[in-house]
Design a protein around this motif. Sequence first.
Motif, PDB file in Angstrom:
ATOM      1  N   ASN A 162       0.596  -1.280   0.034  1.00 59.69           N
ATOM      2  CA  ASN A 162      -0.055  -0.055  -0.040  1.00 59.69           C
ATOM      3  C   ASN A 162       0.941   1.178  -0.017  1.00 59.69           C
ATOM      4  O   ASN A 162       0.469   2.293  -0.203  1.00 59.69           O
ATOM      5  N   PHE A 163       2.219   0.985   0.084  1.00 60.03           N
ATOM      6  CA  PHE A 163       3.261   2.205   0.349  1.00 60.03           C
ATOM      7  C   PHE A 163       4.315   1.854  -0.124  1.00 60.03           C
ATOM      8  O   PHE A 163       4.577   0.790   0.041  1.00 60.03           O
ATOM      9  N   PRO A 164       5.221   2.527  -0.716  1.00 69.03           N
ATOM     10  CA  PRO A 164       6.644   2.423  -1.047  1.00 69.03           C
ATOM     11  C   PRO A 164       7.497   2.377   0.234  1.00 69.03           C
ATOM     12  O   PRO A 164       7.314   3.167   1.169  1.00 69.03           O
ATOM     13  N   PHE A 165       8.410   1.413   0.146  1.00 66.52           N
ATOM     14  CA  PHE A 165       9.766   1.357   0.944  1.00 66.52           C
ATOM     15  C   PHE A 165      10.706   2.488   0.717  1.00 66.52           C
ATOM     16  O   PHE A 165      10.657   3.005  -0.680  1.00 66.52           O
ATOM     17  N   GLN A 166      11.511   3.084   1.654  1.00 61.26           N
ATOM     18  CA  GLN A 166      12.272   4.133   1.124  1.00 61.26           C
ATOM     19  C   GLN A 166      13.783   3.434   0.784  1.00 61.26           C
ATOM     20  O   GLN A 166      14.155   2.411   1.357  1.00 61.26           O
ATOM     21  N   PRO A 167      14.574   4.217   0.304  1.00 53.41           N
ATOM     22  CA  PRO A 167      15.914   3.340  -0.239  1.00 53.41           C
ATOM     23  C   PRO A 167      16.692   3.222   1.264  1.00 53.41           C
ATOM     24  O   PRO A 167      17.429   2.240   1.004  1.00 53.41           O
ATOM     25  N   GLU A 168      16.659   3.863   2.268  1.00 52.54           N
ATOM     26  CA  GLU A 168      17.367   3.684   3.272  1.00 52.54           C
ATOM     27  C   GLU A 168      16.886   2.465   4.152  1.00 52.54           C
ATOM     28  O   GLU A 168      17.451   2.089   5.241  1.00 52.54           O
TER      29      GLU A 168
END
Length: 349
Positions: free
Chosen positions: A72-78
């Motif tokens: 439902n949401f993206p993970f962040q690169p970090e």
Amino acid sequence: MSDTKDSTFPFRPSLIAAALALPMFAVQAAELTDMTGRKVQVPDAVERVFAVAPPVVPLVYAIDPGKLVTLNFPFQPEDAPYVSPLVKDLPIVGRYTGEGQPPNPELLAKTDPQLSIAWDIPFIDAEQVERTFENLKTPGLFVHLEHLADYPAAFELVGKAIGEEERAALLAEDIRTRLRRVSEAVGPIPESERKRVYFAEGNDGLLTECHDSFHAEVIELAGGHNVMRCETKAMCGRDPVSLEEVEKLDPDVILVDRPKAFAHIESDPAWSALRAVREGQVYLVPSKPFNWMGRPPSFMRAVAMEWFANLLYPERFDWDVEKEIKAFYSLYLGVEPEVVDVQAILGKG
């Protein structure tokens, strides 16, 4: 996302090959009672789960990330070191709760889920969610995830539904143990002696949560006193407040939900009038890979509760920060302890 090796996430119970080999026809179903009392026929072998709302993603993820077919949401690169390769390329669809667009029906249909799991909360349109179950031709379970105390039963229900009862039972008992341990340590503190806490949200720190908000429940669980004594009017919270009001409330401690606000509070002379700022009692809420306080609400509130109880009352709740955070990430996220950078997670790296 980084090319994190599968071996970093050793707990995954199911096998992708087995999932792909499953026949597409219906299999024998078992009847389960979800957390709203609905009777639901669930296939015996569930390998593809649609998480209808953001809080359901981490719930299923902790049991077996390979069962998810969407996010439902993206993970962040970090977040990459703490995110399983099994989910990094999943399609991101909408949501029925919180901020954002509702799911795309065509995209959902392509993921071919066998089971849908939805969040039961007063703010949702349950009938709309039920129609989604029907359109996808999947059985659908509703789970309660508003409070951390809901998680043991939610883990057990979902574990039974997707054939991972042993794993789910382990997580359920762990949540119960953590809640009991913290309650025994901080529960006896008289209300008049509890540390007064302001939860600063938004880029300028001037949005916050009422004391009854599940987004801020960690404060009370850890033995703190949320200075915002009010009634939550909307699910997303984030009630506006002025700096003058915060000064009058005179919190002992300030929790901050995002780095930008943390830097603002630390550097803006206007905030230095607050005792908590002058005394260095301002703490950034960790957010890798799921926010510890609850956007979305998740099991991460268990480690947040312990971390904050230790910050507020180290003499009552002795907690080895490095050891405990590494152990938590290993158990719930399947990350090897040596991969866990505690100082970076706490915003100190």
